[in-house]
Design an enzyme around this catalytic site. Structure first.
Site, mmCIF file in Angstrom:
data_model
loop_
_atom_site.group_PDB
_atom_site.id
_atom_site.type_symbol
_atom_site.label_atom_id
_atom_site.label_comp_id
_atom_site.label_asym_id
_atom_site.label_seq_id
_atom_site.Cartn_x
_atom_site.Cartn_y
_atom_site.Cartn_z
ATOM 1 N N GLY A 266 0.399 -1.076 -0.432
ATOM 2 C CA GLY A 266 0.056 -0.236 -0.078
ATOM 3 C C GLY A 266 1.020 1.517 0.207
ATOM 4 O O GLY A 266 0.321 2.556 -0.117
ATOM 5 N N CYS B 201 -13.384 3.460 -28.441
ATOM 6 C CA CYS B 201 -14.678 3.648 -29.007
ATOM 7 C C CYS B 201 -15.278 3.604 -26.995
ATOM 8 O O CYS B 201 -16.281 3.109 -27.260
ATOM 9 C CB CYS B 201 -15.471 2.519 -29.886
ATOM 10 S SG CYS B 201 -15.410 3.009 -31.274
ATOM 11 N N GLU B 202 -14.500 4.858 -26.444
ATOM 12 C CA GLU B 202 -15.366 4.919 -25.528
ATOM 13 C C GLU B 202 -14.486 6.392 -24.937
ATOM 14 O O GLU B 202 -13.828 6.754 -25.152
ATOM 15 C CB GLU B 202 -15.199 3.881 -23.755
ATOM 16 C CG GLU B 202 -15.001 2.444 -23.978
ATOM 17 C CD GLU B 202 -15.899 1.395 -23.497
ATOM 18 O OE1 GLU B 202 -16.482 2.576 -22.512
ATOM 19 O OE2 GLU B 202 -16.175 0.705 -23.779
ATOM 20 N N GLU C 11 4.120 -6.814 1.722
ATOM 21 C CA GLU C 11 3.318 -7.027 0.429
ATOM 22 C C GLU C 11 3.257 -6.074 -0.581
ATOM 23 O O GLU C 11 1.965 -6.086 -1.339
ATOM 24 C CB GLU C 11 2.317 -7.938 0.074
ATOM 25 C CG GLU C 11 2.231 -9.005 1.009
ATOM 26 C CD GLU C 11 0.387 -9.355 1.197
ATOM 27 O OE1 GLU C 11 -0.297 -8.538 1.326
ATOM 28 O OE2 GLU C 11 0.792 -10.254 2.090
ATOM 29 N N PRO C 12 4.437 -5.748 -0.948
ATOM 30 C CA PRO C 12 4.681 -3.949 -1.633
ATOM 31 C C PRO C 12 4.377 -4.225 -3.087
ATOM 32 O O PRO C 12 5.088 -5.403 -3.685
ATOM 33 C CB PRO C 12 6.057 -2.925 -1.146
ATOM 34 C CG PRO C 12 6.611 -5.292 -1.264
ATOM 35 C CD PRO C 12 6.013 -5.987 -0.458
ATOM 36 N N GLY C 13 4.023 -3.105 -3.810
ATOM 37 C CA GLY C 13 3.852 -3.518 -5.494
ATOM 38 C C GLY C 13 4.263 -2.298 -5.688
ATOM 39 O O GLY C 13 5.260 -1.643 -6.231
ATOM 40 N N ARG C 14 3.374 -1.196 -6.002
ATOM 41 C CA ARG C 14 4.068 0.002 -6.626
ATOM 42 C C ARG C 14 4.150 0.224 -6.205
ATOM 43 O O ARG C 14 5.540 0.925 -6.801
ATOM 44 C CB ARG C 14 2.543 0.852 -6.123
ATOM 45 C CG ARG C 14 2.087 2.241 -6.841
ATOM 46 C CD ARG C 14 1.039 3.155 -6.065
ATOM 47 N NE ARG C 14 0.095 2.546 -5.975
ATOM 48 C CZ ARG C 14 -0.909 2.541 -6.249
ATOM 49 N NH1 ARG C 14 -0.909 3.337 -7.404
ATOM 50 N NH2 ARG C 14 -2.169 1.858 -6.494
ATOM 51 N N TYR D 124 -10.034 4.739 -12.437
ATOM 52 C CA TYR D 124 -9.605 5.386 -11.489
ATOM 53 C C TYR D 124 -9.573 7.198 -11.740
ATOM 54 O O TYR D 124 -9.646 7.722 -10.149
ATOM 55 C CB TYR D 124 -8.457 5.299 -10.060
ATOM 56 C CG TYR D 124 -7.832 3.480 -9.778
ATOM 57 C CD1 TYR D 124 -9.235 2.519 -9.205
ATOM 58 C CD2 TYR D 124 -7.311 3.035 -10.541
ATOM 59 C CE1 TYR D 124 -9.058 1.016 -9.245
ATOM 60 C CE2 TYR D 124 -6.863 1.376 -10.389
ATOM 61 C CZ TYR D 124 -7.408 0.531 -10.098
ATOM 62 O OH TYR D 124 -7.256 -0.642 -10.206
HETATM 63 N N1 LLP Z 1 -0.830 -7.090 -0.735
HETATM 64 C C1 LLP Z 1 -2.563 -7.068 -1.273
HETATM 65 C C2 LLP Z 1 -3.704 -8.561 -0.107
HETATM 66 C C3 LLP Z 1 -3.447 -6.554 -1.959
HETATM 67 O O1 LLP Z 1 -5.229 -6.499 -1.853
HETATM 68 C C4 LLP Z 1 -2.333 -5.151 -2.837
HETATM 69 C C5 LLP Z 1 -3.008 -5.167 -4.072
HETATM 70 C C6 LLP Z 1 -1.056 -5.582 -2.237
HETATM 71 C C7 LLP Z 1 -0.938 -6.578 -1.144
HETATM 72 C C8 LLP Z 1 -0.321 -4.412 -2.470
HETATM 73 O O2 LLP Z 1 -0.547 -3.598 -3.137
HETATM 74 P P1 LLP Z 1 0.743 -2.220 -3.782
HETATM 75 O O3 LLP Z 1 2.359 -1.914 -2.313
HETATM 76 O O4 LLP Z 1 0.923 -2.470 -4.792
HETATM 77 O O5 LLP Z 1 -0.584 -0.651 -3.305
HETATM 78 N N2 LLP Z 1 -4.707 -1.095 -9.669
HETATM 79 C C9 LLP Z 1 -5.497 -0.722 -8.354
HETATM 80 C C10 LLP Z 1 -4.907 -1.015 -7.585
HETATM 81 C C11 LLP Z 1 -5.247 -2.227 -6.435
HETATM 82 C C12 LLP Z 1 -4.038 -3.167 -5.706
HETATM 83 C C13 LLP Z 1 -5.061 -4.070 -5.016
HETATM 84 N N3 LLP Z 1 -3.985 -4.938 -4.209
HETATM 85 C C14 LLP Z 1 -4.442 1.055 -8.773
HETATM 86 O O6 LLP Z 1 -3.902 0.789 -9.789
HETATM 87 O O7 LLP Z 1 -4.759 1.655 -8.480
#
Ligand code: LLP
Length: 404
Positions: A233, A338-339, A268-271, A311
């Site tokens: 997050g 086409c949106e 659990e970092p992604g972004r 979003y």
């Molecule tokens: N762990 C869990 C259980 C999650 O559901 C998520 C993201 C993460 C970790 C990773 O979160 P991050 O560190 O990336 O914020 N598509 C949306 C974001 C959806 C996030 C879903 N869950 C966007 O483009 O902003």
């Protein structure tokens, strides 16, 4: 990533070189930036030495996952497909956590057979399903329970996950009820309390509130959890206004929490790992002049990059080559789909633009290619990884014949 002699450059590679070699639109990642982000993340939390599981939903490119694995990270997965991909990238099952509200029986069996670190359950029914599978296999399975802490993450409502109206996790009452059940189960080990309150969070205070909720809840159960999984997050600075997530403060809050609770932290970092490591290069197909504004019709569309349409997310758009004066015109950057929501951004004071030139959409590394689709029967894009002056093709563009 910066302009050198007015040409946008990643590491030592001028992006005009990319457009000569590859078709656009195309995702371009920087290897160095990924490594830098991983090191920053690790250093920020050095004091608590967490297990870091990269959230594969944010980017599921196999070559990138292999590189992320090489840098020591595990994986957070939410489907059998993501789990298979993480394993294929060479990530040890002992560094994989599995979340999600609707894991099917066959997905759970696969995860149990692979002996992953944790399955983080999101309902009582899921816990019972795992117990049933474990019983049939005469096994004992390590699980976590995801708590819904009813905490406002102060982010976009579409990407908030920790409030009671959201489908994720279980409330305190169910958490206690289920954990009491597990205490007497021969087939389940409750090893983890997990949470994830949302995405693109820039303020550390929601996390502080969340940890207070955890602290109180742990006090009410007689469990000591081997792991506390705090999810991901942490947000990034999309608007380039220097509003950055305060890792130092977050780490201090967790450190304080750990003086009371002797658990290993999982993230659990992604972004925060992959978001600002990539750009999307796109070519201007047509410019349609209008009385109020000009439509800049580019070859990238909402199917390639969904965040703005889905979003209302704002991603900076910049020219690949800076060469003209700024104009007072209003530009609407739109795609060919086409949106009406197939629109990326409205800008003022952009440099004058011409057809057949290139622009760059910034910070598309997270939830870019992984969220893309084939809408309008458009093939998914190629992805390249830049290292120094080298360009590696890490995903081929889909061919129309694969779709038709
Ligand atoms: N762990 C869990 C259980 C999650 O559901 C998520 C993201 C993460 C970790 C990773 O979160 P991050 O560190 O990336 O914020 N598509 C949306 C974001 C959806 C996030 C879903 N869950 C966007 O483009 O902003």
């Amino acid at each position: 990533m910066k302009y050198i002699n007015n040409i946008f450059t990643i590491e030592n590679c001028r992006l005009d070189k990319v457009t000569k070699k590859f078709e656009t639109p195309i995702f371009c990642y920087s290897k160095k930036k990924i490594e830098e982000n991983i090191n920053n993340f690790k250093n920020s939390f050095k004091a608590i030495s967490p297990i870091i599981c990269f959230s594969t939903k944010s980017n599921s490119n196999l070559e990138l996952l292999k590189y992320i694995k090489k840098n020591g990270l595990g994986a957070d997965v939410v489907s059998k497909g993501e789990l298979m991909l993480a394993l294929k990238a060479g990530i040890s099952p002992k560094k994989i956590v599995f979340s999600g509200v609707g894991k099917t029986r066959s997905e759970l069996i696969f995860a149990i057979d692979k002996k992953i670190l944790l399955i983080n359950c999101e309902s009582k029914s899921e816990v019972l399903e795992i117990e049933n599978i474990a019983k049939s296999k005469n096994k004992r399975v390590d699980i976590g329970i995801r708590l819904n802490p009813n905490t406002d993450a102060k982010t976009l409502k579409q990407i908030s996950t920790g409030k009671k109206e959201n489908k994720f996790g279980v409330n305190e009452k169910t958490f206690i009820e289920v954990s009491n059940h597990i205490k007497y189960s021969k087939h389940l080990n409750l090893k983890c309390l997990s949470v994830h309150i949302g995405s693109q969070i820039l303020d550390h205070k929601p996390y502080k509130k969340m940890l207070n909720v955890l602290d109180k809840l742990i006090g009410k159960t007689s469990f000591s959890f081997e792991y506390i999984d705090l999810g991901g997050g942490m947000g990034i600075d999309y608007n380039k206004n220097n509003k950055k997530f305060d890792y130092k403060k977050y780490c201090q809050i967790i450190k304080k929490f750990l003086t009371k609770h002797k658990s290993k932290i999982i993230f659990e970092p992604g972004r925060s790992i992959i978001g600002d490591t990539a750009v999307l290069i796109s070519r201007i197909i047509y410019i349609k002049e209008n009385s109020k504004k000009d439509f800049i019709i580019i070859d990238a569309a909402m199917n390639d990059f969904m965040r703005p349409a889905l979003y209302g997310a704002q991603h900076k758009i910049i020219p690949l080559v800076k060469k003209y004066k700024k104009t007072n015109k209003i530009y609407d950057f739109v795609g060919p789909i086409c949106e009406s929501t197939d629109k990326f951004l409205t800008t003022k004071k952009f440099q004058k633009l011409y057809e057949k030139e290139y622009v760059i959409i910034c910070d598309v590394g997270a939830y870019g290619s992984s969220l893309s689709s084939n809408y309008n029967v458009r093939p998914k894009l190629a992805e390249i990884l830049i290292k120094g002056s080298k360009i590696n093709l890490i995903k081929k563009r889909q061919k129309l014949k694969d779709l038709i």
